[in-house]
Motif scaffolding. Structure first.
Motif, mmCIF file in Angstrom:
data_model
loop_
_atom_site.group_PDB
_atom_site.id
_atom_site.type_symbol
_atom_site.label_atom_id
_atom_site.label_comp_id
_atom_site.label_asym_id
_atom_site.label_seq_id
_atom_site.Cartn_x
_atom_site.Cartn_y
_atom_site.Cartn_z
ATOM 1 N N VAL A 9 0.911 -1.174 -0.011
ATOM 2 C CA VAL A 9 -0.141 0.151 0.044
ATOM 3 C C VAL A 9 0.793 1.292 0.085
ATOM 4 O O VAL A 9 1.897 1.280 0.726
ATOM 5 C CB VAL A 9 -0.738 0.043 1.109
ATOM 6 N N SER A 76 -12.229 6.324 -1.965
ATOM 7 C CA SER A 76 -10.748 6.541 -1.243
ATOM 8 C C SER A 76 -10.621 5.004 -0.732
ATOM 9 O O SER A 76 -11.337 4.100 -0.535
ATOM 10 C CB SER A 76 -10.934 7.239 0.092
ATOM 11 N N ILE A 77 -9.082 4.698 -0.602
ATOM 12 C CA ILE A 77 -8.801 3.741 0.487
ATOM 13 C C ILE A 77 -8.560 4.263 1.849
ATOM 14 O O ILE A 77 -7.753 4.997 2.076
ATOM 15 C CB ILE A 77 -7.377 3.195 -0.093
ATOM 16 N N THR A 80 -5.797 1.411 6.081
ATOM 17 C CA THR A 80 -4.686 0.172 5.982
ATOM 18 C C THR A 80 -4.768 -0.524 6.977
ATOM 19 O O THR A 80 -4.421 0.149 8.127
ATOM 20 C CB THR A 80 -3.495 0.905 5.405
ATOM 21 N N SER A 160 -7.386 -4.301 3.293
ATOM 22 C CA SER A 160 -7.468 -2.557 2.689
ATOM 23 C C SER A 160 -8.693 -2.366 2.665
ATOM 24 O O SER A 160 -9.807 -3.172 2.044
ATOM 25 C CB SER A 160 -6.732 -2.438 1.299
ATOM 26 N N LEU A 162 -11.835 -0.236 1.160
ATOM 27 C CA LEU A 162 -12.187 0.822 0.093
ATOM 28 C C LEU A 162 -13.689 1.320 0.484
ATOM 29 O O LEU A 162 -14.543 0.779 0.742
ATOM 30 C CB LEU A 162 -12.381 0.069 -1.119
ATOM 31 N N VAL A 210 -10.004 -7.626 0.855
ATOM 32 C CA VAL A 210 -10.526 -6.094 0.336
ATOM 33 C C VAL A 210 -11.760 -6.093 1.084
ATOM 34 O O VAL A 210 -12.665 -6.708 0.951
ATOM 35 C CB VAL A 210 -10.539 -5.942 -1.159
ATOM 36 N N HIS A 230 -2.280 4.357 -3.509
ATOM 37 C CA HIS A 230 -3.158 3.314 -4.105
ATOM 38 C C HIS A 230 -2.845 1.782 -3.410
ATOM 39 O O HIS A 230 -1.985 1.980 -2.361
ATOM 40 C CB HIS A 230 -2.338 3.208 -5.617
ATOM 41 N N VAL A 231 -3.366 0.814 -3.812
ATOM 42 C CA VAL A 231 -3.311 -0.589 -3.206
ATOM 43 C C VAL A 231 -2.777 -1.578 -4.464
ATOM 44 O O VAL A 231 -3.227 -1.433 -5.533
ATOM 45 C CB VAL A 231 -4.427 -0.971 -2.550
ATOM 46 N N ILE A 275 -10.469 4.509 -7.713
ATOM 47 C CA ILE A 275 -9.454 3.959 -6.625
ATOM 48 C C ILE A 275 -8.418 3.409 -7.648
ATOM 49 O O ILE A 275 -8.586 2.454 -8.460
ATOM 50 C CB ILE A 275 -9.945 3.037 -5.839
#
Length: 324
Positions: A9, A76-77, A80, A160, A162, A210, A230-231, A275
């Motif tokens: 990430v 958005s992410i 984390t 992660s 989202l 996810v 980003h992931v 994303i």
């Protein structure tokens, strides 16, 4: 062609020195690479991970000194996760966070796992997640020179999360394109919002999920310091990555094409909610150009930037990452 789990990430910091302090001295991760953003070599790119930077253990930061405040929201992410070995480890982290004044929300449950939600000094949204019940992708090994005991240390990336206003198109990319499977749901953090959906890939488990949050009450996030860029998801090797490129091209999804990041090869594309996803190979890894004992001590540049070293280093603020 199977996505193996989380690869890394990448997030944004406005201050590399303070960022290095928090992630190494507070969280006990190892800086395995001190490099630069290959697309803008005036900024640091710092890689924190386990003892050698195994795939799936890597949290990275681009330093953007003028990065503004993050206004949290959709597209958005939004969290984390970082894995720790056990529930008992979380008790250690609660005491550590209290002693070091780290903002946190105590221990809670997330999809049947114990977790601590917390933030770094720039507002990066993080969670420590217990691996006690994990039967999927194995974690890494914490560095034995970390200030955190090895049996309590961070062993890799967890799920992660989202956050999106329209989950259907994202679900289609996760399941029909990338091969993730819906494996369950858990209650949203906000009353009145839909349950959070969990999607899994590869061997499954904490390092291969996810979590998709559908929010109807948020504006679009305005990213800045403390936001996630980003992931990246794990692909076994370069040949398989090339197959992914062909598949994504056939589906007419705009993408970067194959990109050589030296430590791994990559492919980037945006899912319909905007994303940024990356597919990244497991190798060749961070020991390609540095000895294991001295990872992250000097500015590392891929061969195609080496002839510009003097120019690049002149633009960087010195960052002392040597232990001795």
């Amino acid at each position: 062609m199977e996505i193996k789990g989380l690869h890394h990430v990448s997030a944004i910091t406005a201050n590399a020195k303070n960022n290095y302090h928090f992630y190494t001295e507070i969280l006990g991760m190892r800086l395995v690479k001190k490099s630069v953003n290959q697309d803008d070599t005036s900024m640091y790119h710092l890689f924190y991970a386990d003892e050698v930077g195994n795939p799936g253990t890597d949290l990275t930061f681009f330093e953007i000194p003028r990065a503004g405040h993050t206004y949290e929201g959709n597209n958005s992410i939004s969290i984390t996760s970082l894995r720790v070995p056990s529930d008992d480890a979380l008790n250690y982290w609660i005491k550590r966070f209290e002693e070091l004044d780290v903002e946190h929300e105590g221990i809670s449950k997330q999809f049947g796992r114990s977790a601590i939600h917390f933030k770094d000094p720039e507002g990066q949204r993080l969670a420590l997640v217990s691996d006690e019940k994990n039967q999927g992708v194995a974690g890494g090994v914490p560095w034995d020179k970390s200030p955190v005991p090895q049996d309590k240390g961070i062993i890799g990336l967890g799920p992660s999360k989202l956050t999106v206003p329209s989950p259907g198109p994202t679900i289609q990319i996760l399941t029909e394109v990338l091969g993730f499977t819906h494996v369950g749901d858990y209650p949203a953090f906000i009353d009145g919002q839909p349950d959070i959906q969990v999607y899994s890939t590869g061997q499954g488990g904490t390092g291969a999920e996810v979590h998709l949050e559908h929010r109807t009450d948020l504006p679009q996030e305005k990213p800045g310091r403390g936001s996630v860029h980003h992931v990246a998801f794990r692909v076994d090797n370069y040949d398989e990555l090339a197959e992914w490129k062909d598949k994504i091209k056939q589906l007419r999804i705009p993408n970067s094409g194959l990109v050589d990041r030296y430590y791994f090869k990559s492919l980037y594309f945006r899912e319909p909610n905007g994303i940024l996803f990356e597919l990244a190979t497991d190798g060749p890894g961070f020991t390609t150009d540095e000895d294991v004992e001295h990872l992250g001590e000097s500015v590392a540049l891929p061969p195609f930037l080496e002839d510009k070293r003097a120019e690049i280093e002149a633009k960087l603020q010195p960052l002392n990452t040597k232990l001795y």
